[in-house]
Design an enzyme around this catalytic site. Structure first.
Site, PDB file in Angstrom:
ATOM      1  N   HIS B  26       0.838  -1.201   0.000  1.00 54.04           N
ATOM      2  CA  HIS B  26       0.000   0.000   0.000  1.00 54.04           C
ATOM      3  C   HIS B  26       0.872   1.250   0.000  1.00 54.04           C
ATOM      4  O   HIS B  26       1.235   1.763   1.061  1.00 54.04           O
ATOM      5  CB  HIS B  26      -0.903   0.000   1.237  1.00 54.04           C
ATOM      6  CG  HIS B  26      -1.844  -1.165   1.306  1.00 54.04           C
ATOM      7  ND1 HIS B  26      -1.425  -2.432   1.631  1.00 54.04           N
ATOM      8  CD2 HIS B  26      -3.185  -1.253   1.092  1.00 54.04           C
ATOM      9  CE1 HIS B  26      -2.466  -3.260   1.615  1.00 54.04           C
ATOM     10  NE2 HIS B  26      -3.539  -2.587   1.292  1.00 54.04           N
ATOM     11  N   HIS B 257      -3.750   3.364  -3.492  1.00 57.12           N
ATOM     12  CA  HIS B 257      -3.958   2.896  -2.116  1.00 57.12           C
ATOM     13  C   HIS B 257      -3.362   1.513  -1.859  1.00 57.12           C
ATOM     14  O   HIS B 257      -2.529   1.355  -0.976  1.00 57.12           O
ATOM     15  CB  HIS B 257      -5.452   2.861  -1.764  1.00 57.12           C
ATOM     16  CG  HIS B 257      -5.741   2.053  -0.531  1.00 57.12           C
ATOM     17  ND1 HIS B 257      -5.487   2.529   0.725  1.00 57.12           N
ATOM     18  CD2 HIS B 257      -6.218   0.785  -0.378  1.00 57.12           C
ATOM     19  CE1 HIS B 257      -5.806   1.594   1.613  1.00 57.12           C
ATOM     20  NE2 HIS B 257      -6.256   0.528   0.971  1.00 57.12           N
ATOM     21  N   GLU B 402     -18.941  -2.357  24.292  1.00 60.89           N
ATOM     22  CA  GLU B 402     -18.207  -3.623  24.418  1.00 60.89           C
ATOM     23  C   GLU B 402     -16.959  -3.617  23.549  1.00 60.89           C
ATOM     24  O   GLU B 402     -15.888  -4.093  23.951  1.00 60.89           O
ATOM     25  CB  GLU B 402     -19.092  -4.811  24.032  1.00 60.89           C
ATOM     26  CG  GLU B 402     -20.324  -5.012  24.902  1.00 60.89           C
ATOM     27  CD  GLU B 402     -21.487  -4.124  24.487  1.00 60.89           C
ATOM     28  OE1 GLU B 402     -21.378  -3.421  23.457  1.00 60.89           O
ATOM     29  OE2 GLU B 402     -22.512  -4.113  25.197  1.00 60.89           O
ATOM     30  N   HIS B 464     -30.383 -12.749  24.220  1.00 58.05           N
ATOM     31  CA  HIS B 464     -29.495 -12.643  25.367  1.00 58.05           C
ATOM     32  C   HIS B 464     -28.885 -13.980  25.781  1.00 58.05           C
ATOM     33  O   HIS B 464     -28.152 -14.043  26.765  1.00 58.05           O
ATOM     34  CB  HIS B 464     -30.239 -12.020  26.553  1.00 58.05           C
ATOM     35  CG  HIS B 464     -30.450 -10.535  26.409  1.00 58.05           C
ATOM     36  ND1 HIS B 464     -31.064  -9.993  25.304  1.00 58.05           N
ATOM     37  CD2 HIS B 464     -30.102  -9.485  27.206  1.00 58.05           C
ATOM     38  CE1 HIS B 464     -31.107  -8.664  25.439  1.00 58.05           C
ATOM     39  NE2 HIS B 464     -30.534  -8.341  26.576  1.00 58.05           N
TER      40      HIS B 464
END
Lengths: 652, 652
Positions: B26, B257, B402, B464
């Site tokens: 890159h 890129h 999280e 859950h």
């Protein structure tokens, strides 16, 4: 008591009494948001309880899914026939329609399964996008509705909502209206303990309009929603509320978030709010007021039915996601052509060749990629990218937002009229795994184009090489994981993914070129999940089976030859989809696996292969940076290794 | 050419020539950010190439990991002994130190493995937090350094960076300085195709200071970094650059890129930038200037060594994450007490009891939860929550983030002087899975306290209830998955997690109470991963083995009794950690499993259990909402089902 207060209190007490009876649930949110919900559902929302799946209804997503009783109370009071007082009384009991969190498909009127924070608001962006896409195609009379969301601080703190909100702002989805239950409380205490973000400013930076309302003043809420309806951008309304409103000892604290109030506090709540009715007893006048509210859009519904009728069968099929007749003819022809041409391409390239034959024939298709279109090969000629200035497209540039892509695809699939696919590198599926799990749980037709599916990625190294991913999704219920071995199988897997209306599919595709292995195109052999792609020679008795998927099937075939040289008769099984293979009868399974030892070869974790095989040519660790071929040799995923494993197995 | 230009061009050409030689890589980012990197590394950053692990060095995270050659060029030019020109010439080749993306541990001077976007900037927040925590404990002389990040638009669009950045703003981590390579290009084109966010405004909303610089003007960059160094908040510097700077036909586009420029464009780049040196040839004066820059902080290093010496062995042990002698005595005593008391608690509660004995004895521990402290039971008395006003704490309130929690824990573990643990519901580990994978790949001691580990969650329902999670992490290399069956095993698993310096651990813990099953505390039986917890009676010959983990071990023991009533001798094996069991010798494994049929019982997906068992009492679908006990019965995860499966297996 005003009618408004009574109606809001009906929501409150149905919710709280059900939670008390269940001795489980989350009262804080229904108590806090009852006023706002009353305004939204009695003055704004366009729904018809007698036609819960009305295509042009406003969508409502309770992103703060723990407040499920608020939604159940609304649906009952508005007159949805699918829910009775008994259903409310059996809140959170096994088998009831009123699950702990709203479950899509369990009860009419639930537009999405919610609970995992951030998913609802993010899928709502997908719904709002689907609405604009279909509006651009069919016009205001057939598709012109709002998407409303209620969420709390949790949803706003989750990164997924940032991704989705910035995309919503970019696409100027001005019919998306989010009511933020701004109660300053999360489970662990006041919000300021963990967050100091100026949310309104943040959303403005993402191209949203923002409004503020007093969440316990009907007029204030009404004014804000009205303004939002006329916004030229998506809208965030900060609805300032008191969590657990009315519960004298618990309101305004996290104590009322996730546990029943208890008998004593519930009695005090009754007293405080002057609600003198027994649990589950809603006075007739209040019920009537709610039922009348449920009828507000009957005329709009009838008008729409007229328009839809006039639009004809094509429109009906479109919104019901019916695939056009003979949609797959071009795909079938492509398979034949691939065999004739011995098309040797990467399966990601084969996937693009398939899309060239699929996209023009399925109008509901909406493709896209998380900024890897040129690598995932998800874009084909004739597709048009959706922009804020022109929604009449079928390609979404999701940006570097895998999680939002997953959630938006869920929202579009839920909305109807869209069959979404989206691409990223397989290893980065981890970023959208929570959304993929919801797609599987809800049984949505969403297709994940996951390219660069093994160490074959090469030089980009272990951060870019999936190892455990095949196993990790095979372990997920209701997720079909396809890993085609060549161009023909790729076409077959695409067909199976598109025809599966009740669950999502992963297409795990190679970066590197793969030889064409298939010799016949007529039957979709992938439909049974696994099949003998190369049997033992005539008059030979099978001694060993070589099981392989994707890029490793050709290794299996090479190993077959090596073994033949040693006088060992091996059959090679291509196994593009375990889940479909598991659904076959035992006789078919036995015929494919043979009653002989099996060797598995796959450039992924061995984990799980013990179900079928006794020897393994798989990955036992993370990958590495180097040329793809060098990596295969380094990790001993070679035809020689397969042949050796087979010989060792036969000796043992 | 000024010295500055020459130095920047040295970075550019080392990078581009290495990428050309590898024919992979890159170039766009090293070309674009070479000027900014030259300013940062010659004027600001505090490092010592001869002491790459100097604890008080500034940390540098190349969050845009695909620009790896920029980092390798820097390390070589600055004089890191671990990297030679030959290493640079072998960029991206198998076995070389210069992998496609920077790999922590492969080469001195790489502070973190990067590549998956958003992870670097987010873990940098953890590093910057660790710095402040340790500064608060030991003072400026021992710990007082900056954390610098270079990232692009990709990192800013990923949701994880939003989570981490808002936490950084909340905690006022003012020694964190992010250089945003603002080149307006992503892989699929210009940024405005997928994003319209006003990033500076967004970061301001999150409590950051923002600055702007011309990325090709040394003075402008210098001024911005200087201002950021004196900021009272974390800093984002918008460094406006041209991707692929200097490549006449490709600069400013995504073409440069992710692919080598090619011989022709590289020649034109040379011409354009007036760089007349052969590939890999750095003129001595330029190399000397860089090497001098590498020596800028020698004095600071020596001063720090003096201070560290004066601080003594305690400080040395602290920063090297050495556990204090006898740290586990209180934990051992607790095990004995638990057995004496027959402690019947949920394993999440047992975990909290363990933490009460661990936290006071391990000063490097930093705990926390993603807004579920009261459920995960991660907080114990005596802990102190870290705030912006007072960093002298050992508990982090991560908020509902999280993913950021996972990334911050990685950053803290990488920084040293911190052993992090963090809690959430096991099902929501999906949200931080990409960070967990990096922890496993980097071999970091990070501990995940994952409570509510099965359908035992009950009424909250399938969103859950983890089902596939145990399998999905067992499939991940280098991740230890612990699922203790009682309070004593919980203590043993905590000990094993804390003592594993080379990888992360998951503690999967129950919501519901578990009976105490263990009768002896002396040996850490979990250390071998699995063991016979209840053998067949004396003079009996084992006929069947019941394999179980966590909450299902007690079901195994009940089934053992049911089978005994039928005259069948079953042994019960508790299997808290597959990974450790796999590391045992075959003799031990055989002794545990027995040479008999095996039944597996686990309230999780059956997937993978075929390795050990032939019959399964496991989950085959998602869970449901209902009382925990009702769900166990509904899904037939019962002692009766285990006994029946064993009988069927013996008959077959």
């Amino acid at each position: 008591m005003t009618t408004f207060e009574n109606m809001a209190n009906a929501l409150r007490f149905l919710s709280v009494d059900a939670i008390e009876k269940a001795n489980s649930g989350h009262p804080g949110m229904p108590l806090g948001m009852a006023d706002a919900a009353t305004v939204l559902f009695t003055k704004f929302i366009k729904i018809n309880p007698r036609a819960p799946k009305w295509f042009d209804r406003d969508r409502f997503v309770l992103s703060a899914g723990h407040g499920s009783m608020l939604l159940y109370s609304l649906l009952y009071l508005l007159g949805y026939e699918d829910i009775s007082l008994d259903d409310i009384k059996s809140f959170r009991q096994l088998g009831s329609k009123t699950a702990g969190h709203p479950e899509y498909g369990h009860l009419a009127g639930i537009d999405m399964t919610t609970g995992p924070l951030g998913q609802g608001i993010s899928s709502a962006v997908g719904m709002a996008l689907a609405e604009r896409l279909i509006n651009a195609r069919f016009g205001d009379e057939l598709c012109n509705h709002y998407t409303y969301v209620i969420n709390g601080d949790g949803c706003l703190m989750e990164g997924i909502s940032e991704e989705a909100a910035s995309l919503a702002g970019h696409l100027k989805l001005n019919k998306l209206i989010v009511l933020w239950d701004n109660n300053n409380i999360t489970i662990d205490g006041t919000v300021d303990k963990a967050n100091s973000t100026d949310q309104l400013k943040r959303f403005q930076a993402m191209g949203w309009n923002t409004f503020e309302a007093d969440g316990h003043q009907g007029e204030s809420i009404e004014k804000a929603i009205l303004a939002a309806q006329h916004s030229d951008k998506p809208s965030l309304i900060s609805v300032r509320t008191i969590i657990g409103f009315g519960a004298p000892n618990k309101q305004g604290t996290s104590k009322c978030h996730g546990s029943p109030l208890g008998a004593e506090e519930t009695a005090l709540l009754r007293e405080n709010l002057k609600w003198q009715n027994a649990p589950f007893d809603i006075p007739q006048d209040i019920l009537s007021a709610w039922r009348d509210a449920g009828k507000r859009s009957e005329k709009a519904y009838e008008d729409w039915c007229e328009s839809a009728k006039a639009a004809g069968q094509n429109f009906k099929d479109f919104i019901e996601n019916v695939l056009p007749q003979n949609w797959d003819k071009a795909l079938q022809d492509l398979k034949v052509e691939m065999i004739n041409q011995k098309t040797k391409v990467a399966s990601r390239k084969a996937s693009q060749m398939c899309l060239e034959k699929i996209v023009p024939h399925i109008p509901q298709i909406v493709g896209g990629s998380a900024d890897l279109a040129a690598s995932n090969l998800t874009f084909v000629e004739g597709m048009k990218t959706v922009t804020a200035a022109d929604y009449a497209g079928n390609n979404v540039m999701y940006g570097i937002r895998e999680h939002a892509m997953g959630a938006l695809m869920n929202g579009m699939a839920l909305h109807g009229g869209v069959i979404p696919y989206g691409g990223t590198f397989f290893v980065f599926s981890d970023y959208m795994r929570p959304s993929m799990r919801l797609a599987a749980l809800m049984g949505l037709r969403v297709i994940y184009v996951m390219t660069h599916d093994s160490i074959g990625v090469g030089e980009d190294g272990p951060t870019h090489q999936p190892v455990e991913h095949l196993a990790s999704y095979r372990a997920m219920p209701n997720m079909n994981v396809f890993r085609p071995c060549d161009a023909v199988e790729t076409a077959e897997c695409w067909q199976l993914a598109l025809e599966n209306e009740s669950g999502p599919s992963i297409l795990a595709l190679s970066r590197q070129n793969l030889p064409l292995l298939r010799t016949a195109a007529k039957e979709n052999l992938c439909a049974k999940g696994a099949y003998v792609i190369s049997d033992v020679g005539t008059n030979k008795v099978r001694q060993v089976t070589l099981l392989a998927t994707g890029s490793e099937v050709s290794l299996g075939l090479e190993a077959q030859k090596l073994l033949a040289e040693k006088g060992i008769a091996a059959a090679v099984v291509s196994m593009p989809c375990w889940e479909l293979f598991e659904k076959q009868g035992q006789a078919y399974q036995k015929a494919v696996l043979g009653d002989v030892p099996c060797v598995a070869v796959e450039a992924g974790a061995r984990f799980g292969w013990e179900r079928y095989a006794q020897a393994f040519v798989c990955m036992e660790c993370f990958g590495a940076s180097g040329k793809g071929e060098a990596l295969y040799a380094h990790f001993s995923i070679t035809a020689e290794a397969v042949a050796e494993a087979a010989q060792r197995l036969l000796k043992a």
